[in-house]
Scaffold this motif. Structure first.
Motif, PDB file in Angstrom:
ATOM      1  N   ASP A  71       8.484   2.462  13.190  1.00 13.72           N
ATOM      2  CA  ASP A  71       8.255   3.260  12.115  1.00 13.72           C
ATOM      3  C   ASP A  71       8.731   2.522  10.878  1.00 13.72           C
ATOM      4  OD1 ASP A  71       7.230   5.340  10.828  1.00 13.72           O
ATOM      5  OD2 ASP A  71       9.008   6.427  10.610  1.00 13.72           O
ATOM      6  N   PHE A  72       8.433   1.230  10.851  1.00 10.14           N
ATOM      7  CA  PHE A  72       9.063   0.317   9.526  1.00 10.14           C
ATOM      8  C   PHE A  72       8.036  -1.086   9.499  1.00 10.14           C
ATOM      9  CE2 PHE A  72      11.614  -0.351  13.338  1.00 10.14           C
ATOM     10  CZ  PHE A  72      11.454  -1.862  13.561  1.00 10.14           C
ATOM     11  N   PRO A  73       8.018  -1.478   8.209  1.00 11.02           N
ATOM     12  CA  PRO A  73       7.578  -2.923   8.225  1.00 11.02           C
ATOM     13  C   PRO A  73       8.485  -3.799   8.728  1.00 11.02           C
ATOM     14  CG  PRO A  73       8.236  -2.269   6.162  1.00 11.02           C
ATOM     15  CD  PRO A  73       8.708  -1.026   7.121  1.00 11.02           C
ATOM     16  N   ARG A  74       8.017  -5.015   8.923  1.00 12.24           N
ATOM     17  CA  ARG A  74       8.884  -6.328   9.104  1.00 12.24           C
ATOM     18  C   ARG A  74       8.393  -7.307   8.098  1.00 12.24           C
ATOM     19  NH1 ARG A  74      10.790  -6.164  14.462  1.00 12.24           N
ATOM     20  NH2 ARG A  74      10.068  -4.394  15.792  1.00 12.24           N
ATOM     21  N   GLN A  75       9.284  -8.373   8.032  1.00  8.70           N
ATOM     22  CA  GLN A  75       9.197  -9.510   7.001  1.00  8.70           C
ATOM     23  C   GLN A  75       9.624 -10.614   7.668  1.00  8.70           C
ATOM     24  OE1 GLN A  75      13.128  -7.762   4.875  1.00  8.70           O
ATOM     25  NE2 GLN A  75      11.338  -8.491   3.507  1.00  8.70           N
ATOM     26  N   ARG A  88       7.938   3.909   7.146  1.00  9.64           N
ATOM     27  CA  ARG A  88       6.648   3.793   6.822  1.00  9.64           C
ATOM     28  C   ARG A  88       6.446   5.193   6.040  1.00  9.64           C
ATOM     29  NH1 ARG A  88       2.645   2.162  10.134  1.00  9.64           N
ATOM     30  NH2 ARG A  88       4.372   1.662  11.925  1.00  9.64           N
ATOM     31  N   GLY A  89       6.965   6.149   6.238  1.00  8.51           N
ATOM     32  CA  GLY A  89       6.980   7.540   5.309  1.00  8.51           C
ATOM     33  C   GLY A  89       5.575   8.200   5.731  1.00  8.51           C
ATOM     34  N   PRO A  90       5.391   9.517   5.223  1.00  7.00           N
ATOM     35  CA  PRO A  90       4.256  10.405   5.654  1.00  7.00           C
ATOM     36  C   PRO A  90       2.856   9.794   5.284  1.00  7.00           C
ATOM     37  CG  PRO A  90       5.280  11.156   3.601  1.00  7.00           C
ATOM     38  CD  PRO A  90       6.194  10.019   4.029  1.00  7.00           C
ATOM     39  N   THR A  91       2.708   8.743   4.372  1.00  7.74           N
ATOM     40  CA  THR A  91       1.275   8.398   3.937  1.00  7.74           C
ATOM     41  C   THR A  91       1.360   6.812   4.449  1.00  7.74           C
ATOM     42  OG1 THR A  91       1.915   7.960   1.695  1.00  7.74           O
ATOM     43  CG2 THR A  91       1.061  10.163   2.399  1.00  7.74           C
ATOM     44  N   GLY A  92       2.424   6.157   4.523  1.00  2.99           N
ATOM     45  CA  GLY A  92       2.490   4.630   4.729  1.00  2.99           C
ATOM     46  C   GLY A  92       2.998   4.143   3.476  1.00  2.99           C
ATOM     47  N   MET A  93       3.593   4.690   2.398  1.00  3.43           N
ATOM     48  CA  MET A  93       3.747   4.148   1.125  1.00  3.43           C
ATOM     49  C   MET A  93       5.394   4.184   1.034  1.00  3.43           C
ATOM     50  SD  MET A  93       0.947   3.436  -0.367  1.00  3.43           S
ATOM     51  CE  MET A  93      -0.913   3.822  -0.728  1.00  3.43           C
ATOM     52  N   VAL A  95       9.341   6.135   1.577  1.00  8.34           N
ATOM     53  CA  VAL A  95       9.970   7.399   1.531  1.00  8.34           C
ATOM     54  C   VAL A  95      10.900   7.288   0.321  1.00  8.34           C
ATOM     55  CG1 VAL A  95       9.919   7.941   4.163  1.00  8.34           C
ATOM     56  CG2 VAL A  95      11.957   6.596   3.041  1.00  8.34           C
ATOM     57  N   THR A  96      11.134   8.481  -0.291  1.00  2.31           N
ATOM     58  CA  THR A  96      11.862   8.924  -1.494  1.00  2.31           C
ATOM     59  C   THR A  96      11.655   7.696  -2.587  1.00  2.31           C
ATOM     60  OG1 THR A  96      13.928   7.729  -0.285  1.00  2.31           O
ATOM     61  CG2 THR A  96      13.537  10.366   0.126  1.00  2.31           C
ATOM     62  N   ALA A  97      13.106   7.143  -2.819  1.00  2.00           N
ATOM     63  CA  ALA A  97      13.020   6.039  -4.054  1.00  2.00           C
ATOM     64  C   ALA A  97      12.435   4.639  -3.400  1.00  2.00           C
ATOM     65  CB  ALA A  97      14.442   5.978  -4.381  1.00  2.00           C
ATOM     66  N   GLY A 117       3.054  -9.237  -3.325  1.00  2.00           N
ATOM     67  CA  GLY A 117       2.356  -7.951  -3.690  1.00  2.00           C
ATOM     68  C   GLY A 117       0.750  -8.273  -3.643  1.00  2.00           C
ATOM     69  N   ALA A 118       0.238  -7.207  -3.630  1.00  2.00           N
ATOM     70  CA  ALA A 118      -1.375  -7.195  -3.459  1.00  2.00           C
ATOM     71  C   ALA A 118      -1.764  -6.005  -3.752  1.00  2.00           C
ATOM     72  CB  ALA A 118      -1.724  -7.716  -2.186  1.00  2.00           C
ATOM     73  N   PRO A 119      -3.035  -5.706  -4.286  1.00  2.00           N
ATOM     74  CA  PRO A 119      -3.476  -4.219  -4.420  1.00  2.00           C
ATOM     75  C   PRO A 119      -3.310  -3.158  -3.322  1.00  2.00           C
ATOM     76  CG  PRO A 119      -4.902  -5.811  -5.547  1.00  2.00           C
ATOM     77  CD  PRO A 119      -4.107  -6.658  -4.671  1.00  2.00           C
ATOM     78  N   GLY A 120      -2.730  -2.041  -3.506  1.00  2.00           N
ATOM     79  CA  GLY A 120      -2.899  -1.208  -2.429  1.00  2.00           C
ATOM     80  C   GLY A 120      -1.924  -1.608  -1.258  1.00  2.00           C
ATOM     81  N   TRP A 121      -0.671  -2.243  -1.816  1.00  2.00           N
ATOM     82  CA  TRP A 121       0.339  -2.564  -0.690  1.00  2.00           C
ATOM     83  C   TRP A 121       1.018  -1.351   0.085  1.00  2.00           C
ATOM     84  CZ3 TRP A 121       1.821  -7.869   0.107  1.00  2.00           C
ATOM     85  CH2 TRP A 121       2.869  -7.870   0.788  1.00  2.00           C
ATOM     86  N   HIS A 122       0.762  -1.228   1.290  1.00  2.00           N
ATOM     87  CA  HIS A 122       1.173  -0.280   2.022  1.00  2.00           C
ATOM     88  C   HIS A 122       1.234  -0.341   3.631  1.00  2.00           C
ATOM     89  CE1 HIS A 122      -2.925   0.301   2.489  1.00  2.00           C
ATOM     90  NE2 HIS A 122      -2.781   0.774   3.383  1.00  2.00           N
ATOM     91  N   LEU A 123       1.656   0.529   4.453  1.00  2.00           N
ATOM     92  CA  LEU A 123       1.568   0.193   5.860  1.00  2.00           C
ATOM     93  C   LEU A 123       0.468   1.348   6.330  1.00  2.00           C
ATOM     94  CD1 LEU A 123       5.217   0.649   7.209  1.00  2.00           C
ATOM     95  CD2 LEU A 123       3.448  -1.233   7.271  1.00  2.00           C
ATOM     96  N   PRO A 124      -0.137   1.220   7.543  1.00  2.00           N
ATOM     97  CA  PRO A 124      -1.008   2.204   7.932  1.00  2.00           C
ATOM     98  C   PRO A 124      -0.272   3.766   8.168  1.00  2.00           C
ATOM     99  CG  PRO A 124      -1.240   0.225   9.072  1.00  2.00           C
ATOM    100  CD  PRO A 124      -0.237   0.191   8.372  1.00  2.00           C
ATOM    101  N   PRO A 125      -0.635   4.649   7.808  1.00  2.00           N
ATOM    102  CA  PRO A 125      -0.134   6.200   7.814  1.00  2.00           C
ATOM    103  C   PRO A 125       0.403   6.299   9.036  1.00  2.00           C
ATOM    104  CG  PRO A 125      -2.489   6.339   7.560  1.00  2.00           C
ATOM    105  CD  PRO A 125      -2.163   4.870   7.485  1.00  2.00           C
ATOM    106  N   PRO A 126       1.551   7.269   9.377  1.00  2.00           N
ATOM    107  CA  PRO A 126       1.849   7.625  10.830  1.00  2.00           C
ATOM    108  C   PRO A 126       0.798   8.137  11.762  1.00  2.00           C
ATOM    109  CG  PRO A 126       2.895   9.043   9.096  1.00  2.00           C
ATOM    110  CD  PRO A 126       2.136   7.787   8.338  1.00  2.00           C
ATOM    111  N   SER A 127      -0.081   8.905  11.002  1.00  2.00           N
ATOM    112  CA  SER A 127      -1.343   9.750  11.689  1.00  2.00           C
ATOM    113  C   SER A 127      -2.088   8.558  12.451  1.00  2.00           C
ATOM    114  CB  SER A 127      -2.090  10.638  10.611  1.00  2.00           C
ATOM    115  OG  SER A 127      -2.686   9.616   9.851  1.00  2.00           O
TER     116      SER A 127
END
Length: 210
Positions: A71-75, A88-93, A95-97, A117-127
């Motif tokens: 439930d986390f990104p890698r690097q 990951r957070g509820p929307t893939g963006m 959590v919190t701060a 960075g790139a436009p729309g940086w995020h993970l796929p959502p948990p759903s």
């Protein structure tokens, strides 16, 4: 005299049959070697090689770091868990701060190992986490084609995402200190579109060798 005519008749029939057989065999051999026949043979085999030709890109760290288990990104090129316990957070963006956008802008920051960075940086959502790690080539192929696992994309929309999405294209220009995807982007796009044109066939589980 009658027997002579009968004999000649049968000899003539045998000669005609022999010529016909030679012509038939020749036509069959020509047809088997034709591009159409070869194409049908490839189609019958379900040409999964078209997918495996570009699958190394999907398995590269630049892609897999956001499509891995957990439930986390890698690097990093070694795909270690993201520092600072990013989730990951509820929307893939995030959590919190610790939102993705807190550090990741729409472009790479200059300097070794500074936030990319790139436009729309995020993970796929948990759903719909789109986890590829641990899948065979066959499973990965079926997964990215499945609308229930790819955000309801059609094959055309999937190909557009793979070849034109700015976040995906970041993998070829990931910033200083990161290894870019080794296959040139033009080559990758061509192979993806060849796969699309063939009907997006998937390799069999045996052929995938995973």
């Amino acid at each position: 005299m009658k027997s002579v005519h009968v004999c000649r008749f049968f000899l003539a029939m045998l000669l005609v049959a022999g010529v016909a057989a030679v012509l038939l065999f020749s036509n069959l051999e020509t047809a088997a070697g034709s591009p159409t026949a070869k194409g049908l043979s490839a189609a019958a085999a379900g040409d999964g090689a078209l997918f495996t030709a570009f699958v190394p890109v999907l398995r590269h760290a630049r892609c897999m770091n956001c499509h891995s288990q957990g439930d986390f990104p890698r690097q990093g090129d070694d795909s270690h868990p993201h520092t600072m316990n990013v989730r990951r957070g509820p929307t893939g963006m995030g959590v919190t701060a610790e939102k993705c956008g807190t550090c990741h802008q729409d472009h790479n920051l200059q300097g070794a190992h500074l936030p990319p960075g790139a436009p729309g940086w995020h993970l796929p959502p948990p759903s719909m986490p789109m986890i590829w790690q641990g899948l065979t080539d066959a499973q990965l192929c079926e997964s990215i084609k499945d609308p229930k696992q790819n955000r309801s994309r059609t094959i055309d929309q999937l190909v557009e995402h793979l070849t034109e999405d700015k976040l995906v294209m970041w993998g070829w220009s990931p910033g200083e200190g990161r290894t870019p995807v080794p296959m040139p982007h033009d080559e990758f796009s061509t192979k993806v579109k060849q796969w699309q044109a063939a009907g997006a066939p998937c390799p069999t589980s045996v052929a995938s060798g995973q």
